[in-house]
Design a protein around this motif. Structure first.
Motif, PDB file in Angstrom:
ATOM      1  N   ALA A  39       4.340  -9.100  -0.888  1.00 40.00           N
ATOM      2  CA  ALA A  39       4.606  -7.764  -0.352  1.00 40.00           C
ATOM      3  C   ALA A  39       3.487  -6.786  -0.730  1.00 40.00           C
ATOM      4  CB  ALA A  39       5.950  -7.255  -0.850  1.00 40.00           C
ATOM      5  N   ILE A  40       3.020  -6.861  -1.952  1.00 39.14           N
ATOM      6  CA  ILE A  40       1.939  -5.974  -2.408  1.00 39.14           C
ATOM      7  C   ILE A  40       0.670  -6.225  -1.599  1.00 39.14           C
ATOM      8  CG2 ILE A  40       0.347  -5.538  -4.331  1.00 39.14           C
ATOM      9  CD1 ILE A  40       2.828  -6.068  -6.184  1.00 39.14           C
ATOM     10  N   LEU A  41       0.304  -7.478  -1.437  1.00 40.17           N
ATOM     11  CA  LEU A  41      -0.933  -7.805  -0.715  1.00 40.17           C
ATOM     12  C   LEU A  41      -0.820  -7.501   0.769  1.00 40.17           C
ATOM     13  CD1 LEU A  41      -1.894 -11.115  -2.523  1.00 40.17           C
ATOM     14  CD2 LEU A  41      -3.021  -8.894  -2.729  1.00 40.17           C
ATOM     15  N   GLU A  42       0.339  -7.763   1.368  1.00 43.79           N
ATOM     16  CA  GLU A  42       0.508  -7.511   2.803  1.00 43.79           C
ATOM     17  C   GLU A  42       0.443  -6.016   3.137  1.00 43.79           C
ATOM     18  OE1 GLU A  42       4.110  -9.617   3.806  1.00 43.79           O
ATOM     19  OE2 GLU A  42       2.961 -11.404   4.386  1.00 43.79           O
ATOM     20  N   ALA A  43       0.701  -5.156   2.165  1.00 39.75           N
ATOM     21  CA  ALA A  43       0.604  -3.718   2.387  1.00 39.75           C
ATOM     22  C   ALA A  43      -0.853  -3.281   2.598  1.00 39.75           C
ATOM     23  CB  ALA A  43       1.205  -2.966   1.203  1.00 39.75           C
ATOM     24  N   SER A  44      -1.795  -4.091   2.115  1.00 38.88           N
ATOM     25  CA  SER A  44      -3.211  -3.721   2.205  1.00 38.88           C
ATOM     26  C   SER A  44      -4.071  -4.680   3.015  1.00 38.88           C
ATOM     27  CB  SER A  44      -3.808  -3.629   0.796  1.00 38.88           C
ATOM     28  OG  SER A  44      -3.142  -2.656   0.033  1.00 38.88           O
ATOM     29  N   TYR A  45      -3.639  -5.934   3.156  1.00 40.14           N
ATOM     30  CA  TYR A  45      -4.485  -6.955   3.773  1.00 40.14           C
ATOM     31  C   TYR A  45      -3.726  -7.749   4.827  1.00 40.14           C
ATOM     32  CZ  TYR A  45      -7.024  -5.938  -0.514  1.00 40.14           C
ATOM     33  OH  TYR A  45      -7.661  -5.293  -1.534  1.00 40.14           O
ATOM     34  N   ASP A  46      -4.481  -8.348   5.751  1.00 35.89           N
ATOM     35  CA  ASP A  46      -3.912  -9.241   6.758  1.00 35.89           C
ATOM     36  C   ASP A  46      -4.104 -10.686   6.303  1.00 35.89           C
ATOM     37  OD1 ASP A  46      -3.271  -7.132   8.476  1.00 35.89           O
ATOM     38  OD2 ASP A  46      -5.305  -7.113   9.291  1.00 35.89           O
ATOM     39  N   ASP A  47      -3.430 -11.600   6.974  1.00 41.03           N
ATOM     40  CA  ASP A  47      -3.575 -13.041   6.705  1.00 41.03           C
ATOM     41  C   ASP A  47      -3.406 -13.362   5.223  1.00 41.03           C
ATOM     42  OD1 ASP A  47      -3.986 -13.705   9.361  1.00 41.03           O
ATOM     43  OD2 ASP A  47      -6.150 -13.389   9.222  1.00 41.03           O
ATOM     44  N   VAL A  48      -2.258 -13.024   4.684  1.00 41.96           N
ATOM     45  CA  VAL A  48      -1.966 -13.254   3.267  1.00 41.96           C
ATOM     46  C   VAL A  48      -1.175 -14.543   3.111  1.00 41.96           C
ATOM     47  CG1 VAL A  48      -0.697 -12.375   1.272  1.00 41.96           C
ATOM     48  CG2 VAL A  48      -1.980 -10.797   2.726  1.00 41.96           C
ATOM     49  N   ALA A  49      -1.562 -15.364   2.148  1.00 39.81           N
ATOM     50  CA  ALA A  49      -0.802 -16.561   1.780  1.00 39.81           C
ATOM     51  C   ALA A  49      -0.695 -16.581   0.257  1.00 39.81           C
ATOM     52  CB  ALA A  49      -1.498 -17.823   2.273  1.00 39.81           C
TER      53      ALA A  49
END
Length: 73
Positions: A39-49
């Protein structure tokens, strides 16, 4: 037996692939961190795994802990 587990986060920044790793003392602790980290990474970046990968390194001694004196009396 508790093994160190690595949380691996993969995402892209300005078109460049980035890989971040965080070490946890157990698979359960890593699993608990998966959703919040995603959730933290998806708030700032696309294509998160985000995934957990168990290592082969012990995070706790496999030897049993001695019983305290007088236990069960």
């Amino acid at each position: 037996m508790k093994l160190f587990t690595v949380l691996i986060a993969l995402y892209a920044v300005n078109g460049e692939d980035v890989e971040s790793r965080v070490l946890f003392p157990s698979e359960a602790e890593c699993s608990a961190a998966l959703q919040p980290m995603q959730a933290i990474l998806e708030a700032s970046y696309d294509d998160v795994a985000v995934l957990c990968e168990r290592s082969t390194l012990l995070s706790a001694s496999p030897r049993p802990v001695a019983r305290p004196e007088g236990l069960g009396q």
